[in-house]
Write an enzyme that holds these catalytic residues in place. Sequence first.
Site, PDB file in Angstrom:
ATOM      1  N   GLY A  10       7.337  15.946 -27.681  1.00 57.96           N
ATOM      2  CA  GLY A  10       8.363  16.477 -28.583  1.00 57.96           C
ATOM      3  C   GLY A  10       9.355  17.318 -27.807  1.00 57.96           C
ATOM      4  CG  ASN A  87       3.229  17.963 -34.470  1.00 56.09           C
ATOM      5  OD1 ASN A  87       2.416  17.394 -33.756  1.00 56.09           O
ATOM      6  ND2 ASN A  87       3.714  17.414 -35.555  1.00 56.09           N
ATOM      7  N   PRO A  89       2.232  22.621 -37.196  1.00 56.69           N
ATOM      8  CG  PRO A  89       2.169  20.836 -38.712  1.00 56.69           C
ATOM      9  CD  PRO A  89       1.737  21.247 -37.337  1.00 56.69           C
ATOM     10  CB  CYS A 272       9.931  28.756 -33.078  1.00 62.68           C
ATOM     11  SG  CYS A 272       9.406  27.434 -31.995  1.00 62.68           S
TER      12      CYS A 272
HETATM   13  C1  UDX Z   1       5.721  21.719 -31.468  1.00 69.14           C
HETATM   14  C2  UDX Z   1       5.625  22.905 -32.385  1.00 69.14           C
HETATM   15  O1  UDX Z   1       6.687  22.857 -33.309  1.00 69.14           O
HETATM   16  C3  UDX Z   1       5.658  24.182 -31.621  1.00 69.14           C
HETATM   17  O2  UDX Z   1       5.376  25.272 -32.414  1.00 69.14           O
HETATM   18  C4  UDX Z   1       4.635  24.163 -30.619  1.00 69.14           C
HETATM   19  O3  UDX Z   1       4.766  25.310 -29.839  1.00 69.14           O
HETATM   20  C5  UDX Z   1       4.707  22.914 -29.767  1.00 69.14           C
HETATM   21  O4  UDX Z   1       4.730  21.769 -30.554  1.00 69.14           O
HETATM   22  P1  UDX Z   1       7.786  20.414 -30.640  1.00 69.14           P
HETATM   23  O5  UDX Z   1       7.559  19.891 -29.290  1.00 69.14           O
HETATM   24  O6  UDX Z   1       9.173  20.830 -31.017  1.00 69.14           O
HETATM   25  O7  UDX Z   1       6.977  21.740 -30.849  1.00 69.14           O
HETATM   26  O8  UDX Z   1       7.139  19.486 -31.745  1.00 69.14           O
HETATM   27  P2  UDX Z   1       7.361  17.965 -32.017  1.00 69.14           P
HETATM   28  O9  UDX Z   1       8.747  17.581 -31.635  1.00 69.14           O
HETATM   29  O10 UDX Z   1       6.859  17.725 -33.394  1.00 69.14           O
HETATM   30  O11 UDX Z   1       6.392  17.256 -30.951  1.00 69.14           O
HETATM   31  C6  UDX Z   1       5.025  17.151 -31.029  1.00 69.14           C
HETATM   32  C7  UDX Z   1       4.619  15.766 -30.534  1.00 69.14           C
HETATM   33  O12 UDX Z   1       3.207  15.681 -30.450  1.00 69.14           O
HETATM   34  C8  UDX Z   1       5.084  14.614 -31.445  1.00 69.14           C
HETATM   35  O13 UDX Z   1       5.871  13.726 -30.708  1.00 69.14           O
HETATM   36  C9  UDX Z   1       3.774  13.973 -31.893  1.00 69.14           C
HETATM   37  O14 UDX Z   1       3.859  12.574 -32.031  1.00 69.14           O
HETATM   38  C10 UDX Z   1       2.831  14.364 -30.779  1.00 69.14           C
HETATM   39  N1  UDX Z   1       1.417  14.314 -31.174  1.00 69.14           N
HETATM   40  C11 UDX Z   1       0.982  14.944 -32.287  1.00 69.14           C
HETATM   41  C12 UDX Z   1       0.511  13.596 -30.379  1.00 69.14           C
HETATM   42  O15 UDX Z   1       0.886  12.997 -29.386  1.00 69.14           O
HETATM   43  N2  UDX Z   1      -0.810  13.574 -30.735  1.00 69.14           N
HETATM   44  C13 UDX Z   1      -1.269  14.183 -31.856  1.00 69.14           C
HETATM   45  O16 UDX Z   1      -2.453  14.125 -32.156  1.00 69.14           O
HETATM   46  C14 UDX Z   1      -0.347  14.898 -32.665  1.00 69.14           C
HETATM   47  C1  UDX Z   2      13.629  30.479 -30.374  1.00 63.69           C
HETATM   48  C2  UDX Z   2      13.427  31.522 -29.267  1.00 63.69           C
HETATM   49  O1  UDX Z   2      14.706  32.009 -28.838  1.00 63.69           O
HETATM   50  C3  UDX Z   2      12.663  30.917 -28.106  1.00 63.69           C
HETATM   51  O2  UDX Z   2      12.417  31.907 -27.121  1.00 63.69           O
HETATM   52  C4  UDX Z   2      11.357  30.350 -28.622  1.00 63.69           C
HETATM   53  O3  UDX Z   2      10.638  29.729 -27.578  1.00 63.69           O
HETATM   54  C5  UDX Z   2      11.608  29.346 -29.734  1.00 63.69           C
HETATM   55  O4  UDX Z   2      12.368  29.947 -30.771  1.00 63.69           O
HETATM   56  P1  UDX Z   2      15.310  28.496 -30.806  1.00 63.69           P
HETATM   57  O5  UDX Z   2      14.649  28.367 -32.132  1.00 63.69           O
HETATM   58  O6  UDX Z   2      15.545  27.278 -30.010  1.00 63.69           O
HETATM   59  O7  UDX Z   2      14.462  29.470 -29.878  1.00 63.69           O
HETATM   60  O8  UDX Z   2      16.736  29.158 -31.035  1.00 63.69           O
HETATM   61  P2  UDX Z   2      17.423  30.597 -30.955  1.00 63.69           P
HETATM   62  O9  UDX Z   2      18.547  30.516 -30.024  1.00 63.69           O
HETATM   63  O10 UDX Z   2      16.462  31.680 -30.761  1.00 63.69           O
HETATM   64  O11 UDX Z   2      18.054  30.701 -32.413  1.00 63.69           O
HETATM   65  C6  UDX Z   2      17.261  30.677 -33.573  1.00 63.69           C
HETATM   66  C7  UDX Z   2      18.124  30.800 -34.799  1.00 63.69           C
HETATM   67  O12 UDX Z   2      18.684  32.095 -34.897  1.00 63.69           O
HETATM   68  C8  UDX Z   2      19.311  29.837 -34.836  1.00 63.69           C
HETATM   69  O13 UDX Z   2      19.451  29.328 -36.155  1.00 63.69           O
HETATM   70  C9  UDX Z   2      20.472  30.710 -34.451  1.00 63.69           C
HETATM   71  O14 UDX Z   2      21.694  30.223 -34.940  1.00 63.69           O
HETATM   72  C10 UDX Z   2      20.096  32.012 -35.097  1.00 63.69           C
HETATM   73  N1  UDX Z   2      20.712  33.207 -34.475  1.00 63.69           N
HETATM   74  C11 UDX Z   2      20.460  33.526 -33.181  1.00 63.69           C
HETATM   75  C12 UDX Z   2      21.518  34.037 -35.244  1.00 63.69           C
HETATM   76  O15 UDX Z   2      21.751  33.774 -36.432  1.00 63.69           O
HETATM   77  N2  UDX Z   2      22.047  35.162 -34.667  1.00 63.69           N
HETATM   78  C13 UDX Z   2      21.816  35.508 -33.372  1.00 63.69           C
HETATM   79  O16 UDX Z   2      22.314  36.551 -32.924  1.00 63.69           O
HETATM   80  C14 UDX Z   2      20.992  34.653 -32.606  1.00 63.69           C
END
Ligand code: UDX
Ligand code: UDX
Length: 463
Positions: A10, A87, A89, A272
């Site tokens: 992911g 993931n 969730p 997150c």
């Molecule tokens: C996710 C979570 O949102 C985050 O909080 C966590 O820290 C890391 O995993 P992300 O990489 O953004 O982050 O998630 P996602 O894009 O949903 O990717 C997870 C992947 O794992 C998917 O591609 C899914 O197919 C895969 N997966 C899930 C496996 O390969 N095996 C499984 O059993 C379950």
């Molecule tokens: C966040 C953390 O920054 C990262 O360290 C962690 O690993 C995953 O979660 P991300 O969710 O990718 O990363 O985005 P981030 O840039 O933190 O923004 C999160 C949300 O807050 C966005 O919707 C952004 O638009 C909003 N935001 C950010 C504000 O509204 N105001 C700000 O000043 C900063």
Amino acid sequence: MTNILCIGAGYVGGSTMPVIASHCPEHRVVVVDINEERIAAWQSDQLPIYEPGLDEIVRQTRGKNLFFSTDVNRHIAEADIIFVSVNTPTKTFGQGAGRAADLQYWEKTARQILENSTSSKIVVEKSTLPVRTAEAMERILNSNSKDLHFDVLSNPEFLAEGTAVRDMQNPNRVLIGGRETESGQRAIQALVEIYAQWVPRDRIITTNLWSSELSKLVANAFLAQRISSINAISAICEKTEADINEVANAVGRDKRIGSHFLRASVGFGGSCFKKDILNLVYLCEHYGLPEVARYWEQVVKMNEYQEARFVSNMVAAMFNTIAGKRIAIFGAAFKANTNDTRESPALEVCRGLLEERADIVITDPHAMENARMDLGELANLVTFEPDPYSAANRAHAIAILTEWSQYTQLDYERIYSSMVKPAFIFDGRNLLDHKKLYEIGFNVHPIGKPPLTRLVTPEFKHA
Ligand code: UDX
Ligand code: UDX
């Protein structure tokens, strides 16, 4: 050579592993996922996630020491170090529904690792997990009759979407938590050596497992708390004619407070913040700390309030009815430079506007497909229009919901002339030049600043 495996291709796995591969040419990095379509995309020229700089790194390393595969079992058997980024969730059922993390994929993965292992391994938690998850993982992995030993480490990801590659290339810190046992310390060192290929050693922090797991939740909770704090103040600004940018600047100049994450907005989104805070809230409740739970819960509630307030402000400004009015939504991604729409405030605003029966047109340079998917059945009520000029054509209002820099470059005179009058702009990101828009003829409603409204539309003044 170390065989590094990442389970889960992911955002997290997909953006970190190519960087590791590029800095560690002597190691072999394989990323596996059960989702065949996703793996096929990683093997193609059209990567499944949009991250600046990622295409280039994948192109340089893929087929050399970076591989993508669906053959999870075989690669588990070959691996020395396994990162798990499947993931986690928020649970939608049973105990802790709506708050606790759903660990079923994690546990299933742990069992799969055990089943397919023929040698001892280091297993690294990359997914965000509740504190003490590693304990459960250790027990599952080490209760085996194969005479294998597994060291579980926590190495949380702090990268932000849109800057994931840059964050990974040049991190503020890398956090590695492990057991204080001899083998736990050896495992920590093995992971330290990998990061030390490109990260200065003083930025690699090693802690105990629980500090590392908790720090990830706390880091996100603190970041989100700053946004909810400034957004709460934006509501007072709108009532008092104070200007949120001026307040944020004045307050942020204090070094103890600092200027980052004080941008008032329609709300925070992303996969997150909300999930991790709710997870923290659940943990507090679990450990009998209801006051602490309520404190952090308020950060999420304030965010929901900010999104709802944005919709109410739109309705109030547009004469208390938006039914049947065309409204152009500029931006669906939860922030700029990503195609991710998870928990996007833009989609929450769309849901609110649809409840008022507005006629919604969404435009976004990269996130339209994800927006369509995330909206589910509601997507049938929405028009998707790649060209912002066409989206705004005949609209009563534009809502800026993602801070794409493209939107600052548009010809707003042209847009204004194509819109229904009076024409409104609701700038949920305080992105545009409000004075200029007002001079063109728009009614401008920023966040946390007095609106620039007109009683008379300029071209009708002399009629
Ligand atoms: C996710 C979570 O949102 C985050 O909080 C966590 O820290 C890391 O995993 P992300 O990489 O953004 O982050 O998630 P996602 O894009 O949903 O990717 C997870 C992947 O794992 C998917 O591609 C899914 O197919 C895969 N997966 C899930 C496996 O390969 N095996 C499984 O059993 C379950
Ligand atoms: C966040 C953390 O920054 C990262 O360290 C962690 O690993 C995953 O979660 P991300 O969710 O990718 O990363 O985005 P981030 O840039 O933190 O923004 C999160 C949300 O807050 C966005 O919707 C952004 O638009 C909003 N935001 C950010 C504000 O509204 N105001 C700000 O000043 C900063």
